[in-house]
Design a protein around this motif. Structure first.
Motif, mmCIF file in Angstrom:
data_model
loop_
_atom_site.group_PDB
_atom_site.id
_atom_site.type_symbol
_atom_site.label_atom_id
_atom_site.label_comp_id
_atom_site.label_asym_id
_atom_site.label_seq_id
_atom_site.Cartn_x
_atom_site.Cartn_y
_atom_site.Cartn_z
ATOM 1 N N PHE A 260 9.916 -5.784 1.612
ATOM 2 C CA PHE A 260 9.347 -6.884 2.396
ATOM 3 C C PHE A 260 8.311 -7.642 1.570
ATOM 4 C CE2 PHE A 260 10.358 -3.519 5.544
ATOM 5 C CZ PHE A 260 11.367 -4.180 6.232
ATOM 6 N N ASP A 261 8.011 -8.834 2.033
ATOM 7 C CA ASP A 261 7.014 -9.662 1.348
ATOM 8 C C ASP A 261 5.612 -9.271 1.824
ATOM 9 O OD1 ASP A 261 5.876 -11.608 -0.237
ATOM 10 O OD2 ASP A 261 6.161 -13.207 1.251
ATOM 11 N N LEU A 262 5.232 -8.032 1.500
ATOM 12 C CA LEU A 262 3.925 -7.535 1.905
ATOM 13 C C LEU A 262 2.935 -7.705 0.759
ATOM 14 C CD1 LEU A 262 4.891 -4.136 3.619
ATOM 15 C CD2 LEU A 262 4.503 -6.345 4.722
ATOM 16 N N ASP A 263 1.741 -8.156 1.077
ATOM 17 C CA ASP A 263 0.681 -8.242 0.082
ATOM 18 C C ASP A 263 0.279 -6.825 -0.325
ATOM 19 O OD1 ASP A 263 -2.386 -8.199 -0.566
ATOM 20 O OD2 ASP A 263 -1.752 -10.266 -0.910
ATOM 21 N N LYS A 264 0.422 -6.496 -1.600
ATOM 22 C CA LYS A 264 0.197 -5.122 -2.049
ATOM 23 C C LYS A 264 -1.240 -4.661 -1.810
ATOM 24 C CE LYS A 264 3.925 -4.933 -5.461
ATOM 25 N NZ LYS A 264 4.291 -4.675 -6.876
ATOM 26 N N GLU A 265 -2.195 -5.531 -2.029
ATOM 27 C CA GLU A 265 -3.593 -5.150 -1.826
ATOM 28 C C GLU A 265 -3.882 -4.905 -0.351
ATOM 29 O OE1 GLU A 265 -8.100 -6.867 -2.714
ATOM 30 O OE2 GLU A 265 -6.392 -7.656 -3.834
ATOM 31 N N GLN A 266 -3.385 -5.798 0.508
ATOM 32 C CA GLN A 266 -3.587 -5.611 1.946
ATOM 33 C C GLN A 266 -2.884 -4.346 2.432
ATOM 34 O OE1 GLN A 266 -2.426 -9.137 4.079
ATOM 35 N NE2 GLN A 266 -4.168 -10.335 3.351
ATOM 36 N N HIS A 267 -1.711 -4.076 1.878
ATOM 37 C CA HIS A 267 -0.997 -2.871 2.294
ATOM 38 C C HIS A 267 -1.768 -1.621 1.869
ATOM 39 C CE1 HIS A 267 2.285 -0.328 3.547
ATOM 40 N NE2 HIS A 267 2.250 0.268 2.365
ATOM 41 N N GLN A 268 -2.361 -1.630 0.701
ATOM 42 C CA GLN A 268 -3.143 -0.476 0.275
ATOM 43 C C GLN A 268 -4.367 -0.265 1.165
ATOM 44 O OE1 GLN A 268 -2.227 1.984 -1.799
ATOM 45 N NE2 GLN A 268 -0.336 0.784 -1.688
ATOM 46 N N MET A 269 -4.948 -1.358 1.635
ATOM 47 C CA MET A 269 -6.059 -1.245 2.593
ATOM 48 C C MET A 269 -5.572 -0.593 3.875
ATOM 49 S SD MET A 269 -7.950 -4.942 2.044
ATOM 50 C CE MET A 269 -8.978 -4.704 3.495
ATOM 51 N N TYR A 270 -4.367 -0.965 4.319
ATOM 52 C CA TYR A 270 -3.768 -0.370 5.506
ATOM 53 C C TYR A 270 -3.544 1.123 5.299
ATOM 54 C CZ TYR A 270 -0.140 0.532 9.068
ATOM 55 O OH TYR A 270 0.594 1.057 10.106
ATOM 56 N N VAL A 271 -3.005 1.502 4.131
ATOM 57 C CA VAL A 271 -2.762 2.914 3.834
ATOM 58 C C VAL A 271 -4.068 3.696 3.841
ATOM 59 C CG1 VAL A 271 -2.030 4.518 2.024
ATOM 60 C CG2 VAL A 271 -0.633 2.506 2.541
ATOM 61 N N ARG A 272 -5.108 3.144 3.228
ATOM 62 C CA ARG A 272 -6.401 3.845 3.197
ATOM 63 C C ARG A 272 -6.964 4.026 4.605
ATOM 64 N NH1 ARG A 272 -7.024 0.754 -1.631
ATOM 65 N NH2 ARG A 272 -8.163 -0.889 -0.531
ATOM 66 N N LYS A 273 -6.756 3.012 5.450
ATOM 67 C CA LYS A 273 -7.225 3.106 6.834
ATOM 68 C C LYS A 273 -6.492 4.225 7.575
ATOM 69 C CE LYS A 273 -7.811 -0.712 9.175
ATOM 70 N NZ LYS A 273 -7.488 -1.961 9.931
ATOM 71 N N ILE A 274 -5.196 4.327 7.329
ATOM 72 C CA ILE A 274 -4.404 5.369 7.986
ATOM 73 C C ILE A 274 -4.880 6.746 7.552
ATOM 74 C CG2 ILE A 274 -2.087 6.328 8.281
ATOM 75 C CD1 ILE A 274 -2.666 3.549 9.631
ATOM 76 N N ILE A 275 -5.138 6.938 6.272
ATOM 77 C CA ILE A 275 -5.603 8.234 5.780
ATOM 78 C C ILE A 275 -6.953 8.586 6.397
ATOM 79 C CG2 ILE A 275 -6.365 9.504 3.724
ATOM 80 C CD1 ILE A 275 -4.218 8.009 2.141
ATOM 81 N N GLU A 276 -7.823 7.605 6.538
ATOM 82 C CA GLU A 276 -9.122 7.861 7.173
ATOM 83 C C GLU A 276 -8.954 8.239 8.645
ATOM 84 O OE1 GLU A 276 -12.163 8.156 5.782
ATOM 85 O OE2 GLU A 276 -10.942 8.041 3.956
ATOM 86 N N ARG A 277 -7.942 7.679 9.294
ATOM 87 C CA ARG A 277 -7.678 8.055 10.690
ATOM 88 C C ARG A 277 -7.286 9.523 10.781
ATOM 89 N NH1 ARG A 277 -3.165 4.188 12.619
ATOM 90 N NH2 ARG A 277 -3.427 5.250 14.612
ATOM 91 N N TYR A 278 -6.483 9.985 9.837
ATOM 92 C CA TYR A 278 -6.082 11.396 9.841
ATOM 93 C C TYR A 278 -7.289 12.316 9.669
ATOM 94 C CZ TYR A 278 -1.309 9.693 8.950
ATOM 95 O OH TYR A 278 -0.091 9.059 9.024
#
Length: 379
Positions: A260-278
């Motif tokens: 998908f046409d996902l912004d890599k930097e924004q996606h990494q921010m999303y991933v980091r947020k998910i890990i913090e939720r865990y």
């Protein structure tokens, strides 16, 4: 405005029902749990507590319930008058609520438009629900019903921890939530839903959530259970579990940003947020609960096999995903029919054949050989 929501469980009350009420709807919950329905009709309200250090809470008011097992005709009548219909019952339960939905939609006033949104942890939940509803309609009824009834797909994300309260209606949920709804199959104007995001193409959002939140959760569960942990909190205190998790999400990120046409930097921010939720100790869940239904989680289009096979086809070896798939093959919980079935397949046919049955990964393929090698190491 009136809303009918199928499923008075944790997600129903703590997430979808709360948003519906905050958006100005009177909410009628439909469920077969007599205790919850009776208490909803008695109290007409319940408390939602935010699962963090603040323990902030708010009260959802103006709610009621209908027991669809005892009074299916009342449930259908409520649906016939609703301005919006939603459901969070679990993918396997959609066929069981379809008859009531079909009856309720058939009873609606001619031309009265309504949207039915399945808020499930699956791709194409509303499409699936629509196909189940269609089975209970004649050809003429289906044409009339679907001319006025939209079934927009949606993606939902909110973690509800294990909990026990004196009042069975009280529900604790994390502060974070995401509800994304596709506009393509909406009928009439967009429903007013506080905090919901409407998009033209839901697929990137569904896959981003499935292959980050759900894949990550599966990684923690299956790899944590291998080390004897019981909860997400215990597993996330182990740096080795975190390292595998980060590896898994790095692989799914490669798959997602490539597709998908996902912004890599924004996606990494999303991933980091998910890990913090865990890592949030207030929303820790039992690993056996997170890992349940392993056949669904291992299936070809789901959170583990889908990205792993996709990367393998690009000649990228998804090491951490393959290790997690191997760990999933060891999941053995007698209370879970899918886990029992998986272990029977392994016992009868061997792990490679069981893996092929569950995931479609061909026995004897290079990917299968790598996964089975990991499995033999950890079993």
């Amino acid at each position: 405005m009136k809303a009918v929501h199928f499923g008075a469980g944790n997600i129903g009350r703590g997430f979808i029902g709360a948003i519906l009420q905050q958006s100005g709807y009177e909410v009628t919950f439909i469920d077969v749990n007599a205790e919850l329905i009776d208490r909803l009709n008695q109290d007409k309200a319940y408390d939602v507590v935010l699962a963090d250090e603040t323990k902030e809470s708010f009260t959802v008011t103006g709610v009621s319930g209908i027991n669809s097992k005892e009074h299916p005709e009342h449930a259908a009548a409520a649906l016939a008058e609703a301005d919006l219909v939603t459901a969070s019952v679990g993918p396997h339960v959609l066929p069981f609520i379809a008859p009531v939905i079909a009856k309720g939609l058939s009873a609606r006033e001619a031309g009265s438009e309504v949207n039915v949104i399945a808020c499930e942890n699956m791709i194409g939940g509303s499409d699936q629900l629509k196909s189940e509803v269609e089975k209970h309609l004649s050809e003429d009824e289906a044409a009339r019903v679907f001319a006025a009834s939209g079934f927009p797909n949606s993606a939902v994300d909110r973690i509800v921890p294990i909990q026990h309260h004196d009042n069975p209606l009280t529900i604790e949920v994390e502060r974070y939530f995401e509800w994304v709804i596709e506009t393509a199959n909406l009928k009439g104007s967009k429903p007013e839903l506080t905090g919901a995001l409407f998009v033209e193409d839901l697929v990137p959002f569904i896959e981003r959530k499935l292959l980050t939140v759900n894949t990550g959760h599966a990684s923690i569960a299956y790899n944590g259970l291998l080390k004897g942990y019981k909860t997400v909190k215990e597993a996330m205190d182990d740096q080795e579990i975190i390292d595998v998790l980060e590896g898994v999400l790095s692989e799914t990120s490669t798959f997602l940003t490539g597709k998908f046409d996902l912004d890599k930097e924004q996606h990494q921010m999303y991933v980091r947020k998910i890990i913090e939720r865990y890592k949030n100790p207030y929303i820790s869940d039992g690993l056996d609960r997170v890992g349940r239904a392993p056949l669904r989680k291992l299936s070809a289009g789901d959170r583990l096999t889908y990205p792993a096979v996709g990367l393998d086809r690009q000649n990228i070896v998804p090491v951490h995903l393959e290790k997690t798939i191997a760990a999933a093959l060891t999941f053995n919980m007698s209370e879970d029919p899918e886990a029992v079935q998986l272990q029977e397949w392994i016992s009868q046919d061997g792990p490679a054949a069981a893996l092929e049955k569950a995931s479609g990964i061909q026995a004897g393929s290079s990917m299968s050989k790598r996964i089975i090698q990991y499995y033999e190491q950890v079993k």
